[in-house]
Design an enzyme around this catalytic site. Structure first.
Site, PDB file in Angstrom:
ATOM      1  N   ASP A   1     -76.472 -76.291  76.998  1.00 61.04           N
ATOM      2  CA  ASP A   1     -75.146 -76.656  77.515  1.00 61.04           C
ATOM      3  C   ASP A   1     -74.203 -76.895  76.340  1.00 61.04           C
ATOM      4  O   ASP A   1     -74.600 -77.515  75.349  1.00 61.04           O
ATOM      5  CB  ASP A   1     -75.211 -77.967  78.320  1.00 61.04           C
ATOM      6  CG  ASP A   1     -76.191 -77.874  79.466  1.00 61.04           C
ATOM      7  OD1 ASP A   1     -76.302 -76.774  80.035  1.00 61.04           O
ATOM      8  OD2 ASP A   1     -76.860 -78.886  79.776  1.00 61.04           O
TER       9      ASP A   1
ATOM     10  N   ASP B   1     -62.129 -84.014  70.456  1.00 60.52           N
ATOM     11  CA  ASP B   1     -60.676 -83.929  70.649  1.00 60.52           C
ATOM     12  C   ASP B   1     -60.346 -83.393  72.036  1.00 60.52           C
ATOM     13  O   ASP B   1     -59.363 -83.787  72.653  1.00 60.52           O
ATOM     14  CB  ASP B   1     -59.959 -83.148  69.533  1.00 60.52           C
ATOM     15  CG  ASP B   1     -60.679 -81.895  69.127  1.00 60.52           C
ATOM     16  OD1 ASP B   1     -61.619 -81.487  69.837  1.00 60.52           O
ATOM     17  OD2 ASP B   1     -60.307 -81.308  68.101  1.00 60.52           O
TER      18      ASP B   1
ATOM     19  N   GLU C   1     -51.178 -82.176  71.407  1.00 59.73           N
ATOM     20  CA  GLU C   1     -51.544 -81.283  70.305  1.00 59.73           C
ATOM     21  C   GLU C   1     -52.615 -80.284  70.739  1.00 59.73           C
ATOM     22  O   GLU C   1     -52.762 -79.231  70.157  1.00 59.73           O
ATOM     23  CB  GLU C   1     -52.034 -82.100  69.101  1.00 59.73           C
ATOM     24  CG  GLU C   1     -51.766 -81.356  67.814  1.00 59.73           C
ATOM     25  CD  GLU C   1     -52.524 -81.922  66.631  1.00 59.73           C
ATOM     26  OE1 GLU C   1     -51.893 -82.119  65.608  1.00 59.73           O
ATOM     27  OE2 GLU C   1     -53.742 -82.143  66.746  1.00 59.73           O
ATOM     28  N   GLU C   2     -53.348 -80.634  71.789  1.00 59.32           N
ATOM     29  CA  GLU C   2     -54.436 -79.761  72.259  1.00 59.32           C
ATOM     30  C   GLU C   2     -53.987 -78.728  73.287  1.00 59.32           C
ATOM     31  O   GLU C   2     -54.797 -77.938  73.760  1.00 59.32           O
ATOM     32  CB  GLU C   2     -55.549 -80.612  72.874  1.00 59.32           C
ATOM     33  CG  GLU C   2     -56.258 -81.520  71.901  1.00 59.32           C
ATOM     34  CD  GLU C   2     -56.963 -80.746  70.797  1.00 59.32           C
ATOM     35  OE1 GLU C   2     -57.575 -79.704  71.072  1.00 59.32           O
ATOM     36  OE2 GLU C   2     -56.863 -81.188  69.643  1.00 59.32           O
TER      37      GLU C   2
ATOM     38  N   ASP D   1     -51.044 -86.865  70.251  1.00 59.73           N
ATOM     39  CA  ASP D   1     -52.166 -86.250  69.542  1.00 59.73           C
ATOM     40  C   ASP D   1     -53.380 -87.087  69.956  1.00 59.73           C
ATOM     41  O   ASP D   1     -53.515 -88.241  69.539  1.00 59.73           O
ATOM     42  CB  ASP D   1     -51.939 -86.310  68.027  1.00 59.73           C
ATOM     43  CG  ASP D   1     -53.091 -85.663  67.255  1.00 59.73           C
ATOM     44  OD1 ASP D   1     -54.123 -85.344  67.885  1.00 59.73           O
ATOM     45  OD2 ASP D   1     -52.965 -85.486  66.033  1.00 59.73           O
TER      46      ASP D   1
ATOM     47  N   LEU E   1     -56.608 -87.056  69.334  1.00 59.88           N
ATOM     48  CA  LEU E   1     -57.573 -87.504  68.323  1.00 59.88           C
ATOM     49  C   LEU E   1     -57.152 -86.976  66.951  1.00 59.88           C
ATOM     50  O   LEU E   1     -57.588 -85.911  66.522  1.00 59.88           O
ATOM     51  CB  LEU E   1     -58.988 -87.032  68.673  1.00 59.88           C
ATOM     52  CG  LEU E   1     -60.082 -87.846  67.982  1.00 59.88           C
ATOM     53  CD1 LEU E   1     -60.091 -89.296  68.451  1.00 59.88           C
ATOM     54  CD2 LEU E   1     -61.441 -87.227  68.218  1.00 59.88           C
ATOM     55  N   ASP E   2     -56.290 -87.730  66.313  1.00 57.69           N
ATOM     56  CA  ASP E   2     -55.836 -87.354  64.976  1.00 57.69           C
ATOM     57  C   ASP E   2     -56.954 -87.644  63.978  1.00 57.69           C
ATOM     58  O   ASP E   2     -57.569 -88.710  64.027  1.00 57.69           O
ATOM     59  CB  ASP E   2     -54.592 -88.176  64.627  1.00 57.69           C
ATOM     60  CG  ASP E   2     -54.079 -87.847  63.245  1.00 57.69           C
ATOM     61  OD1 ASP E   2     -53.786 -86.675  62.978  1.00 57.69           O
ATOM     62  OD2 ASP E   2     -54.002 -88.768  62.418  1.00 57.69           O
TER      63      ASP E   2
ATOM     64  N   GLU F   1     -47.022 -86.201  65.714  1.00 58.53           N
ATOM     65  CA  GLU F   1     -47.482 -87.021  64.592  1.00 58.53           C
ATOM     66  C   GLU F   1     -46.307 -87.727  63.908  1.00 58.53           C
ATOM     67  O   GLU F   1     -46.243 -88.959  63.893  1.00 58.53           O
ATOM     68  CB  GLU F   1     -48.247 -86.146  63.593  1.00 58.53           C
ATOM     69  CG  GLU F   1     -49.523 -85.571  64.213  1.00 58.53           C
ATOM     70  CD  GLU F   1     -50.250 -84.555  63.335  1.00 58.53           C
ATOM     71  OE1 GLU F   1     -51.488 -84.586  63.314  1.00 58.53           O
ATOM     72  OE2 GLU F   1     -49.603 -83.698  62.695  1.00 58.53           O
TER      73      GLU F   1
END
Ligand code: AFP
Length: 305
Positions: A55, A61, A84-85, A103, A105-106, A253
């Site tokens: 899997d 992120d 951002e994703e 964002d 997960l910066d 950001e």
């Protein structure tokens, strides 16, 4: 007797945030508690690969993005958001009062090394985001996932820092963070640009000789939090090499951090103009950023131009 400190919800009421904005910030804070949990329970190095059953392990992120998107959706307070994703503006409800940029997960490239990482969020009134400037934000916050999980927010009435306690509540740690004029540390990104940019090279060499201390982790949330936490310092990321127009993104950001740092009495510039006055023309717009202690930001802008 222990001093009782206000929770995030109580503090938002005390600083006069409108009810809808308070609810939205609390929903984002709730989402960040799930990210905090995901970071602690996802096996390092496995995210993005396949597990023993074949899997796919979803990357942190992507997990973080889905968590925030779900909470924004459930809040019914968000007309549109940009992450951002995501590749485009996501429209949710025409009649909702706010739009959100984030964002999730910066610093995701350092997450598997167990460096600190963060979530960055900016909030605008209304539905449209393109054509606005970061100065129009009505609030901004970040969450730093480190040995302690911290949330720092402003809704235009100072910058306030909270700690996630063992009961899962964000409790006030320090009210009214301020940034003074004289930096004791410097934080420099995209150093590869010093090869082609002599002024940038001179600036960094000057800092190396100056007695200032280098503090750089490769996660903007951590590095700018250092400035806000110590109450002085400077962070720069200047374009060059692979990123001729700057590496960091205006919308998710630089915009939210410019809002927070200026609220704390510091300064944030592209080198030519305040970050807060740069028009958002596209989702993935990048910019140079010089941010932190005001006099040092002014000196650096003069040197780089
Ligand atoms: P990732 O989110 O891709 O890890 O990037 C982190 C970041 O955008 C920002 O948090 C850092 O300040 C910057 O990149 C680091 O860039 P350098 O590679 O120039 O040090």
């Amino acid at each position: 007797m222990p001093v009782s400190r206000p929770s995030l919800s109580v503090h938002l009421q005390e600083t006069g945030a409108p009810d809808t904005l308070r609810h939205l910030i609390l929903e984002v804070a709730r989402a960040c508690k799930y990210i905090h949990y995901a970071l602690r329970t996802t096996e390092a190095g496995l995210a993005g690969t396949f597990n023993q059953y074949g899997d796919a392990q979803v990357k942190l992120d992507v997990i973080s993005n889905d968590i925030i998107a779900r909470h924004l959706h459930e809040s019914r307070l968000v007309a549109s958001f940009i992450s951002e994703e995501e590749q485009s503006v996501i429209e949710l409800r025409d009649d909702a009062p706010y739009s959100v940029v984030f964002d999730p997960l910066d610093g995701s490239s350092v997450v598997d090394t167990n460096f600190t990482v963060g979530t960055i969020v900016g909030i605008y009134a209304g539905k449209e985001l393109i054509g606005r400037t970061p100065r129009e934000q009505v609030g901004a916050l970040y969450v730093l996932y480190g040995p302690r999980t911290l949330l720092v927010y402003s809704t235009g009435n100072g910058v306030h820092e909270f700690i996630l306690d063992e009961m899962g509540e964000f409790i006030l740690l320090h009210g009214f963070l301020g940034i003074g004029d004289n930096p004791k540390s410097y934080s420099v990104g995209n150093l590869v640009a010093t090869k082609e940019n002599a002024a940038y090279r001179t600036l960094v060499e000057g800092w190396m000789q100056s007695g200032l201390t280098l503090r750089y982790t490769g996660c903007m949330v951590t590095d700018i939090h250092h400035v806000l936490s110590k109450g002085n310092g400077i962070f720069v990321n200047i374009g060059g090499g692979k990123y001729p127009h700057g590496k960091l993104r205006l919308v998710f950001e630089c915009g939210p951090f410019a809002y927070l740092v200026e609220q704390a009495g510091g300064m944030a510039s592209t080198g030519k103009a305040p970050i807060l006055d740069v028009k958002i023309e596209s989702i993935d717009q990048r910019t140079n950023i010089i941010v932190g202690s005001m006099k040092e930001v002014e000196r650096v802008c003069g040197l780089l131009n």
